[in-house]
Motif scaffolding. Sequence first.
Motif, mmCIF file in Angstrom:
data_model
loop_
_atom_site.group_PDB
_atom_site.id
_atom_site.type_symbol
_atom_site.label_atom_id
_atom_site.label_comp_id
_atom_site.label_asym_id
_atom_site.label_seq_id
_atom_site.Cartn_x
_atom_site.Cartn_y
_atom_site.Cartn_z
ATOM 1 N N ARG A 223 8.708 12.258 0.166
ATOM 2 C CA ARG A 223 7.752 12.336 -0.921
ATOM 3 C C ARG A 223 8.294 13.197 -2.040
ATOM 4 N NH1 ARG A 223 1.399 14.054 -0.275
ATOM 5 N NH2 ARG A 223 0.900 14.147 -2.486
ATOM 6 N N TYR B 141 1.336 9.529 -6.053
ATOM 7 C CA TYR B 141 1.583 9.234 -4.646
ATOM 8 C C TYR B 141 0.271 8.878 -3.944
ATOM 9 C CZ TYR B 141 3.363 9.732 0.103
ATOM 10 O OH TYR B 141 3.713 9.490 1.403
ATOM 11 N N GLY C 256 5.278 2.735 -7.557
ATOM 12 C CA GLY C 256 5.858 3.318 -6.359
ATOM 13 C C GLY C 256 6.594 2.306 -5.515
#
Length: 371
Positions: free
Chosen positions: A246, A256, A332
């Motif tokens: 992450r 995220y 993402g």
Amino acid sequence: MPGAVVIGAGPGIGGSVARRFAREGLPVALISRSAGTLANVAETVSSFGVPVVSLTADSTDETALRAALDAASDELGLPDVVVYNAAIIQPDTPGQLPARAQLDAWAVNVVGALTAAAHIAPAMARRRSGSFIITGGMPEPKPQYVSLSLGKAGVRTLVTLLDQTYGPSGVHVASVTVAGAVAPGTAFDPDDIAEHYWRLHSQPRRQWQREVLHSGLNVPAGEAATGGTAPHAGGDQTTGITGTGRPDASTEPTAYGVIAELLGHWKRAFDDHRTADLVSLFTDDALFQGISPRLMVGPAEVAGYYDNVAEGTVATVEVLRANTLCDGIVGGFADVTFTARTGETFPIRLSVVAQRFEGTWLIRQYQAAAR
């Protein structure tokens, strides 16, 4: 003017939901076991200048609950939306509670919601409009909270059954799954959670969602997620996915969190083969490329793609990175592995771009590549 009915109208989520609907000009009926609680919540709701009806009833008393719902309808008309927020939240391990206590918890957490829906939803279906929303929790069961884990699993199943029964007639049945301890000023602020109920109620039918997860990461852009331990908190497990590598959490938790939450909903709907719920996660003009080379656009083509997925196929998801691309748009990458009922696997690298529409995040672009 028909309005909102909130069952379990206490000082937390129930009160915040009541005020959120009142802010939109809807009259509100409040139902609670405690007259004192009702008085306090009613005072804050009435400050919005809408009619407020306070009714005392225990959600486990079928006669009293039905009578309160009738009284609300007599006073305000058949409601536009009913929110069931009653629950017993208590720690208990397997076998710790006697059977009677387990049944009492089940009666509040599940049966009361069923009673309310059975009493109101048929009339909504005849009218062909309305929302019935239940407060959920426990995205992952925990042995320290057996009765709550069982109850919230029951809520998820109940929502599915009610949607199958009344959804085709225009009743939006959904749940808001809260994955942490509710407290003002934290990532689980009840006023923030209440926004989900309004969004679900006001969603166009083609975008209906059956479950919204408040994970503590889905906070407004620019705000860091804080708050933490709770009987039903579980970190990234609350989305049903895992995450490694992450990026700097101090600068990118929101991006995220958006991708993790969206793909968590996607995974659940995919594993259950719920095509309508999958389609509801995409914008009307979403660009889509699955594991076939064909390029697709829009709900009909996305639905056709997922309708052709073999029953029993499930997915595991690992979010790799996420970034804010500009205000209201995040992107993402995730690794997804599809496993067929035969055991055959197909790993892909997934690229997702999501866009915020009045607080609701939807997938704008979805592209899979073999891994």
